[in-house]
Design a protein around this motif. Sequence first.
Motif, PDB file in Angstrom:
ATOM      1  N   GLY A  24     -51.654  30.369  -8.989  1.00 33.57           N
ATOM      2  CA  GLY A  24     -50.435  31.106  -9.322  1.00 33.57           C
ATOM      3  C   GLY A  24     -50.049  32.090  -8.226  1.00 33.57           C
ATOM      4  N   GLN A  25     -51.028  32.817  -7.711  1.00 37.16           N
ATOM      5  CA  GLN A  25     -50.756  33.772  -6.633  1.00 37.16           C
ATOM      6  C   GLN A  25     -50.358  33.049  -5.349  1.00 37.16           C
ATOM      7  OE1 GLN A  25     -54.391  35.953  -6.387  1.00 37.16           O
ATOM      8  NE2 GLN A  25     -53.832  37.393  -8.010  1.00 37.16           N
ATOM      9  N   ILE A  26     -51.018  31.937  -5.074  1.00 33.63           N
ATOM     10  CA  ILE A  26     -50.692  31.171  -3.868  1.00 33.63           C
ATOM     11  C   ILE A  26     -49.263  30.644  -3.957  1.00 33.63           C
ATOM     12  CG2 ILE A  26     -51.236  29.079  -2.566  1.00 33.63           C
ATOM     13  CD1 ILE A  26     -54.184  29.560  -3.361  1.00 33.63           C
ATOM     14  N   PHE A  27     -48.899  30.115  -5.134  1.00 33.43           N
ATOM     15  CA  PHE A  27     -47.550  29.580  -5.310  1.00 33.43           C
ATOM     16  C   PHE A  27     -46.500  30.677  -5.161  1.00 33.43           C
ATOM     17  CE2 PHE A  27     -43.912  28.524  -8.017  1.00 33.43           C
ATOM     18  CZ  PHE A  27     -43.491  27.364  -7.391  1.00 33.43           C
ATOM     19  N   THR A  28     -46.774  31.848  -5.737  1.00 37.81           N
ATOM     20  CA  THR A  28     -45.822  32.958  -5.640  1.00 37.81           C
ATOM     21  C   THR A  28     -45.631  33.388  -4.192  1.00 37.81           C
ATOM     22  OG1 THR A  28     -46.471  33.713  -7.834  1.00 37.81           O
ATOM     23  CG2 THR A  28     -45.321  35.294  -6.434  1.00 37.81           C
ATOM     24  N   ASN A  29     -46.730  33.529  -3.473  1.00 39.49           N
ATOM     25  CA  ASN A  29     -46.634  33.928  -2.066  1.00 39.49           C
ATOM     26  C   ASN A  29     -45.929  32.860  -1.234  1.00 39.49           C
ATOM     27  OD1 ASN A  29     -47.893  36.369  -2.479  1.00 39.49           O
ATOM     28  ND2 ASN A  29     -49.928  35.563  -2.041  1.00 39.49           N
ATOM     29  N   MET A  30     -46.212  31.591  -1.531  1.00 40.31           N
ATOM     30  CA  MET A  30     -45.565  30.500  -0.806  1.00 40.31           C
ATOM     31  C   MET A  30     -44.060  30.515  -1.052  1.00 40.31           C
ATOM     32  SD  MET A  30     -45.806  26.390  -1.359  1.00 40.31           S
ATOM     33  CE  MET A  30     -44.899  26.554  -2.872  1.00 40.31           C
ATOM     34  N   LEU A  31     -43.671  30.670  -2.297  1.00 40.65           N
ATOM     35  CA  LEU A  31     -42.255  30.656  -2.646  1.00 40.65           C
ATOM     36  C   LEU A  31     -41.510  31.830  -2.021  1.00 40.65           C
ATOM     37  CD1 LEU A  31     -40.423  28.867  -4.333  1.00 40.65           C
ATOM     38  CD2 LEU A  31     -40.792  30.406  -6.241  1.00 40.65           C
ATOM     39  N   LEU A  32     -42.117  33.001  -2.045  1.00 39.65           N
ATOM     40  CA  LEU A  32     -41.492  34.184  -1.460  1.00 39.65           C
ATOM     41  C   LEU A  32     -41.323  34.025   0.049  1.00 39.65           C
ATOM     42  CD1 LEU A  32     -40.470  37.079  -1.882  1.00 39.65           C
ATOM     43  CD2 LEU A  32     -42.801  37.848  -1.497  1.00 39.65           C
ATOM     44  N   THR A  33     -42.353  33.546   0.713  1.00 44.34           N
ATOM     45  CA  THR A  33     -42.276  33.367   2.161  1.00 44.34           C
ATOM     46  C   THR A  33     -41.258  32.296   2.534  1.00 44.34           C
ATOM     47  OG1 THR A  33     -44.611  33.961   2.277  1.00 44.34           O
ATOM     48  CG2 THR A  33     -43.657  32.955   4.220  1.00 44.34           C
ATOM     49  N   ALA A  34     -41.232  31.203   1.803  1.00 37.95           N
ATOM     50  CA  ALA A  34     -40.260  30.141   2.081  1.00 37.95           C
ATOM     51  C   ALA A  34     -38.835  30.642   1.871  1.00 37.95           C
ATOM     52  CB  ALA A  34     -40.543  28.931   1.201  1.00 37.95           C
ATOM     53  N   ALA A  35     -38.624  31.461   0.849  1.00 37.00           N
ATOM     54  CA  ALA A  35     -37.286  32.006   0.599  1.00 37.00           C
ATOM     55  C   ALA A  35     -36.853  32.934   1.731  1.00 37.00           C
ATOM     56  CB  ALA A  35     -37.269  32.746  -0.732  1.00 37.00           C
ATOM     57  N   LEU A  36     -37.776  33.733   2.242  1.00 40.90           N
ATOM     58  CA  LEU A  36     -37.429  34.617   3.357  1.00 40.90           C
ATOM     59  C   LEU A  36     -37.086  33.818   4.613  1.00 40.90           C
ATOM     60  CD1 LEU A  36     -40.083  37.431   2.865  1.00 40.90           C
ATOM     61  CD2 LEU A  36     -37.632  37.578   2.453  1.00 40.90           C
ATOM     62  N   ILE A  37     -37.837  32.777   4.876  1.00 41.86           N
ATOM     63  CA  ILE A  37     -37.545  31.940   6.050  1.00 41.86           C
ATOM     64  C   ILE A  37     -36.200  31.241   5.876  1.00 41.86           C
ATOM     65  CG2 ILE A  37     -38.257  29.866   7.295  1.00 41.86           C
ATOM     66  CD1 ILE A  37     -41.127  30.742   6.882  1.00 41.86           C
ATOM     67  N   GLU A  38     -35.945  30.749   4.682  1.00 41.76           N
ATOM     68  CA  GLU A  38     -34.674  30.069   4.426  1.00 41.76           C
ATOM     69  C   GLU A  38     -33.501  31.039   4.560  1.00 41.76           C
ATOM     70  OE1 GLU A  38     -32.729  26.585   3.904  1.00 41.76           O
ATOM     71  OE2 GLU A  38     -34.886  26.825   3.915  1.00 41.76           O
ATOM     72  N   GLY A  39     -33.703  32.276   4.149  1.00 43.76           N
ATOM     73  CA  GLY A  39     -32.653  33.286   4.309  1.00 43.76           C
ATOM     74  C   GLY A  39     -32.321  33.542   5.763  1.00 43.76           C
ATOM     75  N   VAL A  40     -33.333  33.595   6.593  1.00 41.15           N
ATOM     76  CA  VAL A  40     -33.098  33.786   8.029  1.00 41.15           C
ATOM     77  C   VAL A  40     -32.368  32.581   8.612  1.00 41.15           C
ATOM     78  CG1 VAL A  40     -34.254  34.008  10.255  1.00 41.15           C
ATOM     79  CG2 VAL A  40     -35.031  35.363   8.325  1.00 41.15           C
TER      80      VAL A  40
END
Length: 97
Positions: A72-88
């Motif tokens: 669960g923690q890994i998925f949350t961190n993965m999703l947050l990081t992917a969203a930040l990269i996609e935003g850039v």
Amino acid sequence: MNKLFAVLAPLFVASTVMAAPEAEAAAEAAVAAGPMVPGLAAGLAVLGAGLGIGRIGGTACEATARQPEVKGQIFTNMLLTAALIEGVAFAAVILVG
């Protein structure tokens, strides 16, 4: 310092005078390639984001395989990081386009 400037200044002036025709040709090529540059920049931004998100996903899968109890923690961190990269990547495409 002034002696160094006195020695290097003529070399700089000579190199700029000799490079003038090449600089003019480069400027003409840049004007001719003008419409392609934003498309290439946007493509590179999207390519970089895709590679980064792919690496994040692969690493998250490896981490989940090693420690399934914290998936669960890994998925949350993965999703947050992917969203930040996609935003850039979106910002780069919008600014370029």
